[in-house]
Design a protein around this motif. Sequence first.
Motif, short mmCIF file in Angstrom:
data_model
loop_
_atom_site.label_atom_id
_atom_site.label_comp_id
_atom_site.label_asym_id
_atom_site.label_seq_id
_atom_site.Cartn_x
_atom_site.Cartn_y
_atom_site.Cartn_z
N GLN A 120 3.54 -5.42 1.66
CA GLN A 120 4.52 -6.51 2.26
C GLN A 120 3.88 -6.90 3.44
OE1 GLN A 120 6.95 -7.43 0.51
NE2 GLN A 120 6.64 -6.01 -1.18
N GLU A 121 3.27 -6.18 4.17
CA GLU A 121 2.70 -6.65 5.46
C GLU A 121 1.44 -7.64 5.53
OE1 GLU A 121 2.00 -4.02 9.52
OE2 GLU A 121 0.96 -3.23 7.66
N GLY A 122 0.59 -7.21 4.35
CA GLY A 122 -0.72 -8.06 4.23
C GLY A 122 -1.68 -7.60 5.17
N PRO A 123 -3.07 -7.89 4.86
CA PRO A 123 -4.05 -7.54 5.89
C PRO A 123 -4.09 -8.11 6.94
CG PRO A 123 -4.87 -7.58 3.66
CD PRO A 123 -3.50 -8.47 3.68
N PHE A 124 -4.48 -7.59 8.15
CA PHE A 124 -4.90 -8.55 9.45
C PHE A 124 -5.70 -7.66 10.21
CE2 PHE A 124 -1.17 -6.04 10.39
CZ PHE A 124 -1.59 -5.52 11.87
N GLY A 125 -6.77 -8.55 11.02
CA GLY A 125 -7.42 -7.87 11.96
C GLY A 125 -7.81 -8.88 12.84
N SER A 146 -16.56 0.07 -1.17
CA SER A 146 -16.17 -0.93 -2.25
C SER A 146 -14.90 -1.70 -2.06
CB SER A 146 -16.07 0.03 -3.30
OG SER A 146 -15.10 1.04 -3.16
N ALA A 147 -14.23 -1.18 -1.07
CA ALA A 147 -12.65 -2.00 -0.96
C ALA A 147 -12.29 -1.84 0.16
CB ALA A 147 -11.79 -1.38 -1.97
N PRO A 148 -11.58 -2.82 1.02
CA PRO A 148 -11.10 -2.79 2.14
C PRO A 148 -10.35 -1.40 2.53
CG PRO A 148 -10.36 -4.93 1.23
CD PRO A 148 -11.10 -3.87 0.34
N GLU A 149 -10.17 -0.95 3.98
CA GLU A 149 -9.65 -0.06 4.50
C GLU A 149 -9.11 -0.23 5.84
OE1 GLU A 149 -12.28 3.17 3.49
OE2 GLU A 149 -13.09 3.12 5.09
N ASN A 150 -8.16 0.41 6.20
CA ASN A 150 -7.84 0.34 7.83
C ASN A 150 -9.36 0.61 8.57
OD1 ASN A 150 -5.33 -0.09 6.99
ND2 ASN A 150 -4.37 1.56 7.87
N GLY A 151 -9.56 -0.11 9.61
CA GLY A 151 -10.51 0.25 10.30
C GLY A 151 -12.14 -0.35 9.81
N GLY A 166 -3.48 -3.53 4.17
CA GLY A 166 -2.14 -3.99 3.50
C GLY A 166 -2.07 -3.03 2.13
N THR A 167 -3.01 -2.49 1.93
CA THR A 167 -2.99 -1.44 0.73
C THR A 167 -1.93 -0.28 0.61
OG1 THR A 167 -4.59 -0.10 1.54
CG2 THR A 167 -5.36 -1.84 0.27
N ARG A 168 -1.52 0.07 1.67
CA ARG A 168 -0.40 1.02 1.94
C ARG A 168 0.92 0.07 1.91
NH1 ARG A 168 -2.77 5.50 6.14
NH2 ARG A 168 -4.45 6.05 4.73
N ASN A 169 1.08 -1.03 2.69
CA ASN A 169 2.15 -1.76 2.81
C ASN A 169 1.78 -3.02 2.40
OD1 ASN A 169 4.61 -2.91 3.10
ND2 ASN A 169 4.54 -2.60 5.38
N TRP A 226 -4.38 -12.25 5.99
CA TRP A 226 -4.46 -12.70 4.62
C TRP A 226 -3.25 -12.29 3.88
CZ3 TRP A 226 -8.24 -10.67 7.66
CH2 TRP A 226 -9.62 -11.27 7.60
N GLN A 227 -2.70 -12.81 2.75
CA GLN A 227 -1.96 -12.21 1.74
C GLN A 227 -2.98 -11.14 1.14
OE1 GLN A 227 1.16 -12.56 1.29
NE2 GLN A 227 1.11 -14.04 2.96
N LEU A 228 -2.39 -10.09 0.52
CA LEU A 228 -3.43 -9.07 -0.18
C LEU A 228 -4.33 -9.71 -1.41
CD1 LEU A 228 -4.04 -5.89 -0.30
CD2 LEU A 228 -2.27 -5.71 -1.65
N ASP A 229 -3.66 -10.36 -2.11
CA ASP A 229 -4.48 -11.02 -3.13
C ASP A 229 -5.28 -12.00 -2.61
OD1 ASP A 229 -3.23 -9.50 -5.08
OD2 ASP A 229 -1.79 -11.11 -5.59
#
Length: 319
Positions: A160-165, A124-129, A155-158, A260-263
């Motif tokens: 400020q970092e934002g999602p990336f892959g 249902s939502a992004p997560e690491n991996g 990016g959900t735990r931090n 990406w930015q988280l939002d």
Amino acid sequence: MDLWRVHAKGNGFLLRNSFSDKPICWSLKNNSINWELRSSKAEFVPGGNSDHLKAGGDGLKGNTPPSGSKKSDDASSQNSQCKPLDWREFRALLYLQEQAENADFVHNQDGSKSLPSKWAHPISAPENGCLLVATEKLDGVRTFERTVVLLLKSGTRNPQEGPFGVVINRPLHKKMKHMNPTNIELGTTFADCSLQFGGPLDASMFLLRAVDTTGLPGFEEVIPGVYFGSRNSLDEASALIKKGKLLPQDFKFFMGYAGWQLDQLREEIESDYWHVAACSANLISWASQNSSSDNLWEEILQLMGGPYSELSRKPKQDI
């Protein structure tokens, strides 16, 4: 909407599925997961663990066996060979159990079920991996059309970092030595490592796979057995090869990455530009080692089943 809700008590957990009133109870013992279906009224006895369950009116409390039965539940549990499961694998097992009529389970000799070697399912939502699987809305968008992105950080735990892959199904069919690298390690130790397009942003990364997860400083685990590093960790990677702990073919290098930015990522998912999925580690490792990863987009969607499988067979749409 969360597919599973987890309630912890002592050493045990109670998982309840949003689509079913039947909770699934499990416990961690010696790095093995013992789990079983209980009645819809099952609950934890205060102060107990997952072995201390009462199931609405059946008179079972603690470890006391029912009248007339042998007190051998613990022994039989110990005799059964439980493969240690990562929590992602356990969740996948629960998901496939919920979809049992269509699930491709592997049946063990003792009658229990285990995961197939390759699996993928929606989350249902992004997560690491996790994987971001492009939808038909990205057809015609050359950078991301029919891509599969391995999300290294959600990016959900931090925030400020934002999602990336990195995109894992766009091989460049080139090796590192073809790029005439100025870095000595890239030109020697990693000269025969294959290259892949990782995304439109300007930075290079690599994935590595390792069975022995000890002694891997400088790398971050994505999922069990799969790690990632950057240019700053090349020296550590080269040292592991020289020590014989890893081989050059255990590495896959990516030119560029996606971020990406988280939002922004959340909005793209809500707008149906991406399907979010969890998958088995060997799918990622497989994609990292073979040029046939061109077909990974279709394979992931087919493993996800249902409408996702139907999407994998649709022709591209010109936008």
